[in-house]
Design an enzyme around this catalytic site. Sequence first.
Site, PDB file in Angstrom:
ATOM      1  N   ASP A 183       0.819  -1.205   0.000  1.00  0.00           N
ATOM      2  CA  ASP A 183       0.000   0.000   0.000  1.00  0.00           C
ATOM      3  C   ASP A 183       0.856   1.260   0.000  1.00  0.00           C
ATOM      4  OD1 ASP A 183      -2.335  -1.513   0.114  1.00  0.00           O
ATOM      5  OD2 ASP A 183      -2.308  -1.583   2.301  1.00  0.00           O
ATOM      6  N   TYR A 228       6.496 -10.304   6.420  1.00  0.00           N
ATOM      7  CA  TYR A 228       6.503  -8.860   6.620  1.00  0.00           C
ATOM      8  C   TYR A 228       7.148  -8.538   7.961  1.00  0.00           C
ATOM      9  CZ  TYR A 228       3.389  -7.654   2.704  1.00  0.00           C
ATOM     10  OH  TYR A 228       2.870  -7.452   1.454  1.00  0.00           O
TER      11      TYR A 228
END
Length: 273
Positions: free
Chosen positions: A52, A110
């Site tokens: 994002d 992540y």
Amino acid sequence: MKTIRLRIAYEGTNYAGWQTQPNQRTIQGEVERAIQKLTGQPVSLLCAGRTDSGVHALGQVASFRSDFSIPPNRWRPALQSKLPDDIVILESDEVPEDFHATFAAKSKRYRYVIYNSVVDHPFWRRFVWRISQKLDAEAMNEAAQSLVGKHDFRSFESHWPNKATSIRTIKELSVHRSGQWDLWSPEHTRSQSRSELQNQPQSDDGDFICLEIEADGFLYNMVRTIMGTLVNVGRGTWTAADIERILHAQDRTIAGGTAPASGLFMAQVYYDV
């Protein structure tokens, strides 16, 4: 035609995420533009996961097909000469024709980084979420273990439903304090197994709190919402039992807030090839 795989690192601060968008500067748009400048041919990049706006990557993976006459390992320097400084091609190689950067990924990892200090730092602002209140990283790590395994993570997904299913399998999830210099490698910041991490006392040393999470896939804002929820445990507002309750409620409104994009990094993508 060859299938070329790129491993890419980037600072996401100045981009509207990975995916190409009209009138927006994106990572995909910049890399595709660089390929077209080099070859004179338009391409469409496949990627391991669409980060994002404001999210960074230490090891994003993308693939494309081309018949341009350049050795696979030379794509890296050739493309780098046509890219801005905040996007770096780390590696290029040739993979089997049917390789798909998205669907061939076995899992992704992540990392989320909190700068847990009462004093701000001018050099970390783009790469961390600064929280001045002292957080209990050990309690956060303990509470996080209820999320490991196969679950419906609807409580941690923004704008549900975004996918056909919100069921995902988290293979590993840990939260620990760290010094500043081991956070920027795509390799895991801790080499111990999950059981070793659970049984090892946390250190109070280090102003950074690092979340490492590996899963077979992620929902929209899933990592940032998990971190935003665990922070409430670190503050002493919630307990491990609350995290388990939130997970099973399948209700986004009772989970924590969405942590800022600045602290999130796509660390590594795992493939069989």
